[in-house]
Design a protein around this motif. Structure first.
Motif, mmCIF file in Angstrom:
data_model
loop_
_atom_site.group_PDB
_atom_site.id
_atom_site.type_symbol
_atom_site.label_atom_id
_atom_site.label_comp_id
_atom_site.label_asym_id
_atom_site.label_seq_id
_atom_site.Cartn_x
_atom_site.Cartn_y
_atom_site.Cartn_z
ATOM 1 N N ASP A 172 0.831 -1.208 0.000
ATOM 2 C CA ASP A 172 0.000 0.000 0.000
ATOM 3 C C ASP A 172 0.864 1.256 0.000
ATOM 4 O OD1 ASP A 172 -2.368 -1.361 -0.082
ATOM 5 O OD2 ASP A 172 -2.759 -1.243 2.073
ATOM 6 N N ASN A 173 1.956 1.227 0.747
ATOM 7 C CA ASN A 173 2.869 2.371 0.771
ATOM 8 C C ASN A 173 3.490 2.599 -0.601
ATOM 9 O OD1 ASN A 173 2.393 2.877 3.470
ATOM 10 N ND2 ASN A 173 4.172 1.730 4.185
ATOM 11 N N CYS A 174 3.830 1.517 -1.290
ATOM 12 C CA CYS A 174 4.335 1.643 -2.665
ATOM 13 C C CYS A 174 3.288 2.318 -3.548
ATOM 14 C CB CYS A 174 4.671 0.272 -3.241
ATOM 15 S SG CYS A 174 6.150 -0.519 -2.572
ATOM 16 N N ARG A 175 2.061 1.837 -3.450
ATOM 17 C CA ARG A 175 0.985 2.344 -4.295
ATOM 18 C C ARG A 175 0.742 3.840 -4.050
ATOM 19 N NH1 ARG A 175 -2.258 -1.034 -2.837
ATOM 20 N NH2 ARG A 175 -2.169 -2.498 -4.583
ATOM 21 N N ARG A 176 0.727 4.218 -2.788
ATOM 22 C CA ARG A 176 0.468 5.630 -2.471
ATOM 23 C C ARG A 176 1.582 6.534 -2.995
ATOM 24 N NH1 ARG A 176 -0.870 3.144 2.793
ATOM 25 N NH2 ARG A 176 -3.133 2.971 2.933
ATOM 26 N N ALA A 177 2.821 6.087 -2.819
ATOM 27 C CA ALA A 177 3.952 6.895 -3.300
ATOM 28 C C ALA A 177 3.915 6.999 -4.826
ATOM 29 C CB ALA A 177 5.272 6.270 -2.835
ATOM 30 N N ILE A 178 3.581 5.917 -5.505
ATOM 31 C CA ILE A 178 3.482 5.932 -6.964
ATOM 32 C C ILE A 178 2.387 6.901 -7.413
ATOM 33 C CG2 ILE A 178 2.695 4.533 -8.925
ATOM 34 C CD1 ILE A 178 4.277 2.192 -7.683
ATOM 35 N N ASN A 179 1.272 6.897 -6.714
ATOM 36 C CA ASN A 179 0.186 7.814 -7.072
ATOM 37 C C ASN A 179 0.604 9.270 -6.914
ATOM 38 O OD1 ASN A 179 -1.538 5.731 -7.709
ATOM 39 N ND2 ASN A 179 -2.547 5.697 -5.721
ATOM 40 N N VAL A 180 1.361 9.565 -5.842
ATOM 41 C CA VAL A 180 1.831 10.945 -5.633
ATOM 42 C C VAL A 180 2.814 11.335 -6.724
ATOM 43 C CG1 VAL A 180 3.127 12.459 -4.094
ATOM 44 C CG2 VAL A 180 1.437 10.884 -3.148
ATOM 45 N N ILE A 181 3.764 10.457 -7.032
ATOM 46 C CA ILE A 181 4.750 10.752 -8.074
ATOM 47 C C ILE A 181 4.050 11.018 -9.404
ATOM 48 C CG2 ILE A 181 6.566 9.695 -9.481
ATOM 49 C CD1 ILE A 181 7.550 8.324 -6.895
ATOM 50 N N GLU A 182 3.009 10.260 -9.688
ATOM 51 C CA GLU A 182 2.315 10.446 -10.962
ATOM 52 C C GLU A 182 1.701 11.833 -11.085
ATOM 53 O OE1 GLU A 182 -1.295 8.328 -13.415
ATOM 54 O OE2 GLU A 182 0.382 7.157 -12.632
ATOM 55 N N THR A 183 1.261 12.412 -9.968
ATOM 56 C CA THR A 183 0.679 13.754 -10.058
ATOM 57 C C THR A 183 1.700 14.764 -10.569
ATOM 58 O OG1 THR A 183 1.217 14.366 -7.756
ATOM 59 C CG2 THR A 183 -0.886 13.232 -8.138
ATOM 60 N N TYR A 184 2.969 14.561 -10.225
ATOM 61 C CA TYR A 184 4.010 15.477 -10.695
ATOM 62 C C TYR A 184 4.270 15.280 -12.186
ATOM 63 C CZ TYR A 184 4.912 16.873 -5.915
ATOM 64 O OH TYR A 184 4.780 17.392 -4.647
ATOM 65 N N TYR A 185 4.260 14.045 -12.651
ATOM 66 C CA TYR A 185 4.445 13.810 -14.077
ATOM 67 C C TYR A 185 3.263 14.348 -14.872
ATOM 68 C CZ TYR A 185 8.556 10.893 -13.314
ATOM 69 O OH TYR A 185 9.804 10.452 -12.983
ATOM 70 N N ARG A 186 2.076 14.235 -14.328
ATOM 71 C CA ARG A 186 0.911 14.766 -15.027
ATOM 72 C C ARG A 186 0.940 16.293 -15.059
ATOM 73 N NH1 ARG A 186 -2.606 11.180 -16.753
ATOM 74 N NH2 ARG A 186 -2.673 9.076 -15.833
ATOM 75 N N ALA A 187 1.423 16.883 -13.980
ATOM 76 C CA ALA A 187 1.534 18.347 -13.957
ATOM 77 C C ALA A 187 2.547 18.836 -14.984
ATOM 78 C CB ALA A 187 1.937 18.818 -12.562
ATOM 79 N N ALA A 188 3.549 18.023 -15.266
ATOM 80 C CA ALA A 188 4.580 18.390 -16.232
ATOM 81 C C ALA A 188 4.258 17.896 -17.633
ATOM 82 C CB ALA A 188 5.934 17.830 -15.790
ATOM 83 N N ALA A 189 3.082 17.314 -17.834
ATOM 84 C CA ALA A 189 2.775 16.657 -19.107
ATOM 85 C C ALA A 189 2.583 17.639 -20.250
ATOM 86 C CB ALA A 189 1.523 15.792 -18.968
ATOM 87 N N ILE A 190 2.155 18.880 -19.951
ATOM 88 C CA ILE A 190 1.908 19.832 -21.034
ATOM 89 C C ILE A 190 3.205 20.164 -21.770
ATOM 90 C CG2 ILE A 190 1.121 22.163 -21.575
ATOM 91 C CD1 ILE A 190 -0.905 21.898 -19.328
ATOM 92 N N PRO A 191 4.292 20.526 -21.061
ATOM 93 C CA PRO A 191 5.537 20.772 -21.803
ATOM 94 C C PRO A 191 6.311 19.501 -22.143
ATOM 95 C CG PRO A 191 5.874 21.225 -19.486
ATOM 96 C CD PRO A 191 4.424 20.902 -19.650
ATOM 97 N N ASP A 192 6.061 18.391 -21.429
ATOM 98 C CA ASP A 192 6.876 17.193 -21.629
ATOM 99 C C ASP A 192 5.987 15.958 -21.568
ATOM 100 O OD1 ASP A 192 8.877 15.372 -21.921
ATOM 101 O OD2 ASP A 192 9.782 15.698 -19.942
ATOM 102 N N GLU A 193 5.210 15.767 -22.609
ATOM 103 C CA GLU A 193 4.269 14.655 -22.630
ATOM 104 C C GLU A 193 4.977 13.309 -22.733
ATOM 105 O OE1 GLU A 193 0.623 13.370 -25.533
ATOM 106 O OE2 GLU A 193 0.704 15.446 -24.825
#
Length: 232
Positions: A172-193
């Motif tokens: 569960d800790n792995c899953r939660r950390a992965i979900n948080v990390i993904e929010t940063y990649y999604r936030a950066a998706a407009i300039p770096d899809e």
């Protein structure tokens, strides 16, 4: 380690490797990455603990089986046979020296220790009949070793059960950390899809944390994605 846990750990390792190679310059990202590193390390260590516990328990069972056979075949049969020769000279021996019954190891140990006590009380009678000068010490040592195998088995079982019970929280800790990390990649998706696409691929291929997305799903989060940043 069950196949499902191995798959989850493999997916978490792939996600961790990708995030380490494609960091985002944000303290929140670094914190989430550290948490994922710690969670992956914990699951890995739990796997080693489970394996060690299983091996220790198996070794203890084999050792206990061999020790019981040795005690019976090399020591108890001797004292019972020698005692049978002494009955004519010492009628109090009658009914005292009998082989432990087949059954649980705990009962075998109790009955064998009872024989040890009876033997120690009658060494002057039994040694001249062929018991052996060091029989009491030999039997006592063998029974102590037999009892110690039970501790080995219990320790192995404890390690194994402890690991199995902790896997869920660690994953569960792995899953939660992965979900948080993904929010940063999604936030950066407009300039770096492309970076987001690489992340989705890293955490999706053969992984349990998300369903596979089509290429047209990558650029934006889906509200019904079960492993997106808002999942539990």
């Amino acid at each position: 380690m069950k196949a499902r846990i191995r798959q989850q750990l493999s997916a978490a390792r792939r996600a961790l490797d990708y995030a380490q190679r494609h960091p985002i310059d944000d303290n929140g990202f670094r914190v989430a990455l550290q948490r994922l590193e710690a969670a992956v390390t914990l699951v890995t260590n739990l796997g080693l603990q489970e394996s060690a516990g299983r091996s220790g328990r198996r070794a203890g069972v084999l050792q206990r089986r061999a020790a019981r056979r040795k005690i019976r075949d090399e020591l108890l049969i001797r004292v019972v046979s020698v005692a049978a020769q002494a009955i004519d000279d010492d009628p109090t021996i009658l009914g005292v020296f009998s082989m432990p019954r087949s059954g649980p190891n705990k009962r075998f140990l109790l009955e064998a220790r009872s024989l040890l006590a009876a033997t120690a009380a009658r060494v002057d009678t039994l040694i001249p009949l062929g018991l052996g000068d060091h029989f009491v010490d030999d039997l006592g040592t063998a029974l102590d070793q037999f009892e110690a195998t039970g501790t080995t088995i219990d320790t192995g079982r404890g390690l194994h059960v402890g690991a199995v019970r902790t896997y869920g929280k660690a994953i569960d800790n792995c899953r939660r950390a992965i979900n948080v990390i993904e929010t940063y990649y999604r936030a950066a998706a407009i300039p770096d899809e492309s970076t987001l696409a690489g992340w989705i691929n890293a955490r999706t291929v053969e992984g349990p944390f998300t369903r596979h997305k089509g290429a047209d799903d990558i650029s934006a989060p889906s509200g019904d994605d079960p492993s997106g940043p808002h999942s539990h």
